[in-house]
Design an enzyme around this catalytic site. Structure first.
Site, PDB file in Angstrom:
ATOM      1  N   SER A 157       3.892  -2.037  10.214  1.00 13.30           N
ATOM      2  CA  SER A 157       5.350  -2.078  10.391  1.00 13.30           C
ATOM      3  C   SER A 157       5.973  -3.417   9.990  1.00 13.30           C
ATOM      4  O   SER A 157       6.889  -3.906  10.639  1.00 13.30           O
ATOM      5  CB  SER A 157       5.731  -1.715  11.834  1.00 13.30           C
ATOM      6  OG  SER A 157       5.334  -0.384  12.120  1.00 13.30           O
TER       7      SER A 157
ATOM      8  N   GLY B  35       2.951   2.329  10.741  1.00 12.28           N
ATOM      9  CA  GLY B  35       3.875   3.441  10.573  1.00 12.28           C
ATOM     10  C   GLY B  35       4.601   3.828  11.852  1.00 12.28           C
ATOM     11  O   GLY B  35       5.232   4.877  11.918  1.00 12.28           O
TER      12      GLY B  35
ATOM     13  N   GLY C 182       3.141  -1.159   4.202  1.00 11.32           N
ATOM     14  CA  GLY C 182       3.144   0.259   3.859  1.00 11.32           C
ATOM     15  C   GLY C 182       4.551   0.707   3.496  1.00 11.32           C
ATOM     16  O   GLY C 182       5.047   0.456   2.395  1.00 11.32           O
ATOM     17  N   GLY C 183       5.231   1.343   4.443  1.00 10.56           N
ATOM     18  CA  GLY C 183       6.537   1.957   4.201  1.00 10.56           C
ATOM     19  C   GLY C 183       7.535   1.070   3.473  1.00 10.56           C
ATOM     20  O   GLY C 183       8.189   1.508   2.515  1.00 10.56           O
TER      21      GLY C 183
ATOM     22  N   ASN D 292       0.864  -1.179   0.000  1.00 10.40           N
ATOM     23  CA  ASN D 292       0.000   0.000   0.000  1.00 10.40           C
ATOM     24  C   ASN D 292       0.903   1.232   0.000  1.00 10.40           C
ATOM     25  O   ASN D 292       1.528   1.535   1.012  1.00 10.40           O
ATOM     26  CB  ASN D 292      -0.897  -0.032   1.244  1.00 10.40           C
ATOM     27  CG  ASN D 292      -1.724   1.229   1.391  1.00 10.40           C
ATOM     28  OD1 ASN D 292      -1.786   2.055   0.473  1.00 10.40           O
ATOM     29  ND2 ASN D 292      -2.353   1.385   2.545  1.00 10.40           N
ATOM     30  N   TRP D 293       0.955   1.902  -1.144  1.00  9.45           N
ATOM     31  CA  TRP D 293       1.888   3.021  -1.282  1.00  9.45           C
ATOM     32  C   TRP D 293       1.376   4.299  -0.615  1.00  9.45           C
ATOM     33  O   TRP D 293       2.109   5.286  -0.523  1.00  9.45           O
ATOM     34  CB  TRP D 293       2.161   3.294  -2.764  1.00  9.45           C
ATOM     35  CG  TRP D 293       2.845   2.168  -3.466  1.00  9.45           C
ATOM     36  CD1 TRP D 293       3.205   0.957  -2.944  1.00  9.45           C
ATOM     37  CD2 TRP D 293       3.269   2.149  -4.836  1.00  9.45           C
ATOM     38  NE1 TRP D 293       3.822   0.191  -3.907  1.00  9.45           N
ATOM     39  CE2 TRP D 293       3.873   0.894  -5.073  1.00  9.45           C
ATOM     40  CE3 TRP D 293       3.189   3.076  -5.887  1.00  9.45           C
ATOM     41  CZ2 TRP D 293       4.400   0.542  -6.318  1.00  9.45           C
ATOM     42  CZ3 TRP D 293       3.704   2.725  -7.126  1.00  9.45           C
ATOM     43  CH2 TRP D 293       4.306   1.472  -7.336  1.00  9.45           C
ATOM     44  N   LYS D 294       0.120   4.312  -0.224  1.00  8.79           N
ATOM     45  CA  LYS D 294      -0.489   5.503   0.401  1.00  8.79           C
ATOM     46  C   LYS D 294      -0.248   6.728  -0.489  1.00  8.79           C
ATOM     47  O   LYS D 294      -0.260   6.601  -1.709  1.00  8.79           O
ATOM     48  CB  LYS D 294       0.044   5.675   1.824  1.00  8.79           C
ATOM     49  CG  LYS D 294      -0.099   4.361   2.620  1.00  8.79           C
ATOM     50  CD  LYS D 294       0.151   4.501   4.093  1.00  8.79           C
ATOM     51  CE  LYS D 294      -0.010   3.148   4.756  1.00  8.79           C
ATOM     52  NZ  LYS D 294       0.099   3.194   6.203  1.00  8.79           N
TER      53      LYS D 294
HETATM   54  P1  13P Z   1       3.361   0.449   7.561  1.00 11.16           P
HETATM   55  O1  13P Z   1       3.857  -0.870   6.968  1.00 11.16           O
HETATM   56  O2  13P Z   1       4.078   1.628   7.026  1.00 11.16           O
HETATM   57  O3  13P Z   1       3.279   0.377   9.041  1.00 11.16           O
HETATM   58  O4  13P Z   1       1.823   0.598   7.020  1.00 11.16           O
HETATM   59  C1  13P Z   1       0.955  -0.455   7.159  1.00 11.16           C
HETATM   60  C2  13P Z   1      -0.281  -0.154   6.390  1.00 11.16           C
HETATM   61  O5  13P Z   1      -1.053   0.712   6.757  1.00 11.16           O
HETATM   62  C3  13P Z   1      -0.538  -0.907   5.156  1.00 11.16           C
HETATM   63  O6  13P Z   1      -1.832  -0.703   4.685  1.00 11.16           O
END
Ligand code: 13P
Length: 254
Positions: free
Chosen positions: A215, A175, A236-237, A9-11
């Site tokens: 995370s 995050g 995410g990250g 998920n690149w947000k």
């Molecule tokens: P992180 O991996 O950056 O914690 O984000 C998780 C997330 O929200 C994936 O949708």
């Protein structure tokens, strides 16, 4: 047997150049693995979806939207329909991500409409669920997860619910660098699978994939994935760095 499913998920990250490069690197880096031993998806921002689909080439990864609107078309300024996502080659879509719930203010009823619209539109939705830190501390994790699941899947029969992936993302782990321990993740995943058995039946519960998110890094992917009810990861990250994301995919393939 549930095939592992790893998604990025690149947000609200990347740009027109880096999004295309990232898709190319991921596609090349997991050739032979993606689609065979593990399902792989990426969720770029809306404006980079079409170029992402194109740059994937013959790679076996799927591209999805981070959100959608439940109406089919019309006067809904700023919104994107399931048909639009499908039209440009998207296969999947996220529904009810915690940032949509807690930053944008989406509620369970709207999220349920989105899940249904996604399935009606021929997309595979991922319903994201999970508790806030204060809810965990107050011992409300199961109550919150039960509500998110019950309401998010409302109105879906046995057959249609099979299109859904569940992503358990404890908000306190997103995050923050604070990953849930493999045991904490397994505990909630097993609870979710039990709920799916109650809501549907054992076959549906055994078939639906439950991803963990929060995370996830190359260093913790394998220990999460060996848990009996952790079927995949929503990253995410770490999905923004091709090498890290590929390492997570490799660790998930076993
Ligand atoms: P992180 O991996 O950056 O914690 O984000 C998780 C997330 O929200 C994936 O949708």
């Amino acid at each position: 047997m549930r095939k592992p499913f790893v998604a990025g998920n690149w947000k609200m990250n990347t740009d027109s150049i880096s999004s295309v490069e990232l898709v190319r690197e991921i596609t090349q880096g997991c050739r032979g693995l993606a689609g065979e031993r593990v399902d792989v998806a990426v969720y770029p921002p809306f404006v980079y979806l079409a170029p992402a689909v194109k740059s994937m080439g013959s790679g076996n990864i799927s591209v999805g939207g981070q959100d959608l609107y439940f109406e089919q078309k019309g006067a809904f300024t700023g919104e994107i329909s399931a048909a639009m996502l499908k039209d440009i080659g998207c296969v999947r879509v996220l529904c009810g991500h915690s940032e949509r719930r807690h930053v944008i203010g989406e509620g369970d009823e709207l999220i349920n409409k989105k899940v249904i619209a996604a399935i009606n539109g021929g997309l595979l939705p991922t319903l994201c669920i999970g508790e806030l830190l204060e809810q965990r501390q107050a011992g409300q994790t199961e109550e919150v997860v039960r509500r998110h699941l019950n309401k998010g899947l409302e109105g879906l029969c046995d057959e249609r619910v099979l299109a859904v992936t569940i992503a358990y993302e404890p908000v306190w782990a997103i995050g923050t660098g604070l990953t849930a321990t493999p045991q904490q993740a397994q505990e909630v995943h097993a609870f979710i699978r039990g709920l799916l058995g109650e809501l549907y039946n054992d076959d549906v519960a055994a078939e639906l994939r439950i991803q963990y998110g929060g995370s996830v890094k190359p260093a913790n992917a394998a220990e999460l994935m060996v848990q009996a009810d952790v079927d995949g990861l929503l990253v995410g990250g770490a999905s923004l760095k091709a090498a890290d994301f590929i390492a997570i995919i490799e660790a998930s393939a076993g």
